[in-house]
Enzyme design. Structure first.
Site, PDB file in Angstrom:
ATOM      1  N   LYS A   1       0.861  -1.260  -0.268  1.00 35.78           N
ATOM      2  CA  LYS A   1       0.085   0.187   0.001  1.00 35.78           C
ATOM      3  C   LYS A   1       1.055   1.266   0.058  1.00 35.78           C
ATOM      4  CE  LYS A   1      -3.930   1.982   2.699  1.00 35.78           C
ATOM      5  NZ  LYS A   1      -4.761   1.649   3.760  1.00 35.78           N
TER       6      LYS A   1
ATOM      7  N   SER B   1      -9.368   1.552   3.384  1.00 36.24           N
ATOM      8  CA  SER B   1      -8.546   2.586   2.268  1.00 36.24           C
ATOM      9  C   SER B   1      -7.695   1.846   1.355  1.00 36.24           C
ATOM     10  CB  SER B   1      -7.911   3.725   3.080  1.00 36.24           C
ATOM     11  OG  SER B   1      -7.055   2.943   4.043  1.00 36.24           O
TER      12      SER B   1
ATOM     13  N   SER C   1      -9.589  -0.864   7.319  1.00 36.80           N
ATOM     14  CA  SER C   1      -9.072  -0.681   6.035  1.00 36.80           C
ATOM     15  C   SER C   1      -8.527  -1.918   5.599  1.00 36.80           C
ATOM     16  CB  SER C   1      -7.982   0.538   5.805  1.00 36.80           C
ATOM     17  OG  SER C   1      -8.644   1.738   5.998  1.00 36.80           O
TER      18      SER C   1
END
Length: 591
Positions: free
Chosen positions: A72, A146, A170
Site C-alpha cells: 500500500k 482505504s 481498512s
C-alpha cells in the site's frame, strides 16, 4: 499461481523460477488493464534483478523465497515514491519500512505500490486522485478502502499477498468486498516504522491473502518489536486454547444485528452462523451496544484530531492539495479541544471496562465484515453515509485494542460478497486465525489452519484420486491424521487412470502421460500438517508414490501417482473420468 503454496510447488518441481514468476506477474498486471490498482510499479528490471539474486542464493532460510508482494502506498519502499494518495505530499524514501525490510529478508520480491483512499481516510476505495480500482466481484460495487489497491491486487490474482493498513477497518472491508482474507493484527504486533500515520496510536499494518495460512505466514515474517516504533510490542504466540476445547463463538444478539435493511446480507450471515454451528461452535449472543458506542468515538469524537496531527504541517501549508472530502473530514478535527481529547479518553476507558468481560464467555466474536455491499452509485449520491455504514463492525476494534481476521463467508444469493470477521483480544491473533481457518475456507489453501508460531511451516496439500476420497474405504487414513478437505477438482488432460490389480481395497493408479494425451481426472485436495503428511507418505505402498500433480486450476500440489510398470496388466479406466464414476458403474461396464 494464487497462493504461497502454489509458488513453492512450482519452484520445487521446476515449473517456474522466481524470474519467470515475476515476469508472469508483470504480464498479468498489464493484461488485467486496471491502471487504478497500482500507483507505482517497480521497473521490471529491478524486480527481475531481485529474483536472479534469490536464485543464486537459494531458498534456504528464506521462507518467502520468490513470493511477489504488493505494498500500500502509505508504506515506504526504498526508491519508490510514497504518496499516501496525494501527489503533492509525495517523497521518495531511501530505506524500506521495517515490515518491508523484513519481507525482503525472508525472500519476498516487492512489485509496487498500490492505490488507497487519500491519507488512509475512508473505507470505500473511491477517495483517490489515482482512480478507483475495479471491485473484482462486480464493477458496480465499491472496492473498499482505504487499502483498495492491495485488496484488488490480491483478489484479481495479480499477486498472492499484499500489505495494507488498518485504523478503522481498512484491512478488513476491502477483503470482505472482494472475497479474500484480511488480517488485522493486534496493535503493535507489526511495527509501523516507515508508515505514513493516519491515527498513529491506532494504526496497524494489515495483510491481504487468499488463505488464512498465507496471511499468517506473511504476518509471522514481519512480526516483532522495532526500537524505532514505541508502539510496537511482542504479541505473536501459539494458540492459547486447546484444539479440542469446546468452541464458543460470540455473535450479535437480535438487537445488535445491523444490515441496513438488506435481507440478502442478513440471510448470508445467517448461513454463516449455521455453518459455524455445524462445525461444532456454540453460538453466544452478545450485546454490541458498548462496541458501537466505542466506534462512534473514532470519527465523531476527538480521535479525528490524531489524523490532523499526522499531517498537520502539510494540511496547514497546502490545504488545497487534499481532495475536498478528505480535507473536510480531517480539518473537522479543529473543532475539538484538548479537554475534548481527555474526555474522549475517559469515555474510552469506560467502554473498555464495559466490553472486556465479554471475553470471559467467548473464544472469539464473529460479526459480518460489513452490513451490506455498497455501490459506486450509492457513494456518488452520498459520499459519507455508505462509508460510515461500512465501518459498523470494524470501527471499534482498534480503539478497544482487539485483533481481527476477515474471511469470505457464504455469498449472498445474488452473488455479491458477504464476509465475516473474527475478533479477539490483543495477543490472540493465533487463536482467531486458528478458529477462522477451521470454520471458514477460501480459494486455494483456504481451510488450512494458521501456523501456530513464528516460522511455522504451513500444512501441505495432498491430491487423492481413489480410495482416499471422502467417504471411501481409506479416507480414514487422512481424517485420523487431522486431514481437512479443501476442494474438489480435476487434473489437467495429461493423465490416465488405471484400475490396479489386487485388493481389497481396490485402488486406481494415476499416470502422467504426454501433454494432451490423457483426460481430466476427478480429484480431491486435502491438507495435512507436515508431521502428519510425513507419516502418511511413509505408509504409501508400491507401486504407488507421491509426486507433483498438475491440476486444472493451475495449482501443483503433491499427490498419488503410479509407477508405469504397474499399468501393464491394469485396465485403463480414464474414460470414466474418475474413481467414483468407475466404482458406481455396473460390473459389465467396468470390464
Amino acid at each position: 499461481m494464487r497462493t504461497i503454496q502454489d509458488y513453492r510447488s512450482a519452484y520445487a518441481d521446476g515449473a517456474a523460477t522466481p524470474s519467470s514468476a515475476i515476469a508472469d506477474v508483470y504480464g498479468r498486471i498489464a493484461a488485467y488493464g486496471d491502471a487504478a490498482v497500482f500507483i507505482a510499479l517497480r521497473p521490471i528490471e529491478a524486480a527481475l534483478a531481485d529474483a536472479r539474486a534469490l536464485e543464486g542464493q537459494g531458498p534456504q532460510g528464506r521462507p518467502l523465497y520468490g513470493i511477489p508482494v504488493a505494498v500500500k502506498d502509505n508504506i515506504d519502499v526504498a526508491g519508490l515514491p510514497t504518496t499516501a494518495g496525494c501527489a503533492d505530499f509525495a517523497y521518495t524514501p531511501e530505506v524500506d519500512a521495517i515490515v518491508v525490510a523484513r519481507l525482503r529478508a525472508a525472500g519476498a520480491i516487492i512489485i509496487g505500490k498500490t492505490n488507497l483512499d487519500q491519507f488512509a481516510t475512508g473505507l470505500v476505495g473511491v477517495r483517490s486522485p489515482y482512480g478507483v480500482p475495479r471491485n473484482t466481484i462486480d464493477p458496480a460495487l465499491a472496492p473498499g478502502g482505504s487499502s483498495s489497491g492491495s485488496g484488488v491486487a490480491v483478489a484479481a490474482g495479480l499477486v498472492p499477498v499484499a500489505l495494507g493498513t488498518d485504523t478503522a477497518g481498512s484491512g478488513r472491508v476491502p477483503a470482505g468486498l472482494n472475497a479474500i482474507v484480511g488480517l488485522k493484527p493486534s496493535l503493535g504486533a507489526l511495527p509501523t516504522t516507515g508508515v505514513v500515520p493516519a491515527c498513529r496510536s491506532l494504526d496497524c499494518v494489515s495483510v491481504f491473502a487468499h488463505s488464512v495460512a498465507d496471511a499468517w505466514e506473511l504476518f509471522s515474517a514481519m512480526a516483532g518489536p522495532d526500537a524505532a516504533d514505541p508502539y510496537s510490542r511482542q504479541t505473536l504466540s501459539a494458540p492459547a486454547r486447546p484444539a479440542d476445547a469446546p468452541l464458543r463463538v460470540g455473535v450479535p444478539d437480535a438487537a445488535s444485528r445491523r444490515f441496513g435493511g438488506d435481507a440478502l446480507s442478513e440471510a448470508a450471515f445467517d448461513a454463516a452462523l449455521s455453518a459455524a454451528r455445524a462445525a461444532g461452535a456454540a453460538l453466544v449472543p452478545i450485546d454490541l451496544t458498548p462496541f458501537y458506542a466505542t466506534a462512534a468515538l473514532l470519527y465523531d469524537g476527538p480521535w479525528v484530531a490524531e489524523r490532523y496531527a499526522a499531517i498537520r504541517p502539510f494540511i496547514e501549508a497546502q490545504p488545497e492539495a487534499l481532495l475536498p472530502i478528505t480535507h473536510g473530514i480531517i480539518a473537522g478535527a479543529t473543532r475539538f479541544s484538548a479537554a475534548d481529547a481527555f474526555a474522549g479518553l475517559y469515555r474510552l476507558a469506560e467502554l473498555k471496562a464495559a466490553t472486556s468481560p465479554v471475553w470471559a464467555d467467548i473464544d472469539t466474536l464473529m460479526v459480518p465484515t460489513f452490513p451490506r455491499p455498497r455501490t459506486l452509485a450509492d457513494l456518488e449520491a452520498d459520499p459519507l453515509g455508505p462509508n460510515a455504514e461500512l465501518g459498523t463492525y470494524t470501527n471499534f476494534v482498534n480503539l478497544l485494542d482487539l485483533c481481527a481476521l476477515a474471511v469470505p463467508g457464504p455469498a449472498r444469493t445474488d452473488g455479491w460478497p458477504a464476509g465475516v470477521t473474527f475478533i479477539g483480544p490483543a495477543g490472540h491473533d493465533a487463536d482467531i486465525a486458528d478458529i477462522a481457518g477451521r470454520l471458514f475456507g477460501t480459494p486455494g489453501a483456504a481451510s488450512l489452519p494458521a501456523p501456530s508460531a513464528h516460522g511455522a511451516v504451513a500444512p501441505i496439500e495432498l491430491v487423492v484420486v481413489g480410495a482416499h476420497l471422502s467417504g471411501l474405504a481409506l479416507n480414514h487414513e487422512l481424517t485420523s491424521r487431522g486431514g481437512r478437505l479443501l476442494r474438489a477438482g480435476q487434473t489437467t488432460s495429461d493423465y490416465r487412470l488405471f484400475a490396479l490389480a489386487g485388493g481389497p481395497p481396490h485402488r486406481p493408479g494415476l499416470l502422467r502421460v504426454a501433454e494432451g494425451a490423457g483426460r481430466p481426472i476427478e480429484t480431491e485436495v486435502w491438507a495435512l500438517e507436515p508431521q502428519a503428511f510425513a507419516s502418511f507418505v511413509a505408509a504409501v505402498p508400491s507401486p504407488l508414490s507421491i509426486g507433483t500433480v498438475r491440476l486444472a486450476d493451475g495449482s501443483r500440489p503433491k499427490g498419488f501417482l503410479v509407477e508405469v510398470e504397474a499399468t501393464h496388466d491394469a485396465a485403463d479406466i480414464s474414460h470414466f473420468g474418475g474413481w467414483r464414476s468407475f466404482c458406481a458403474a455396473p460390473p459389465q461396464a467396468q470390464a
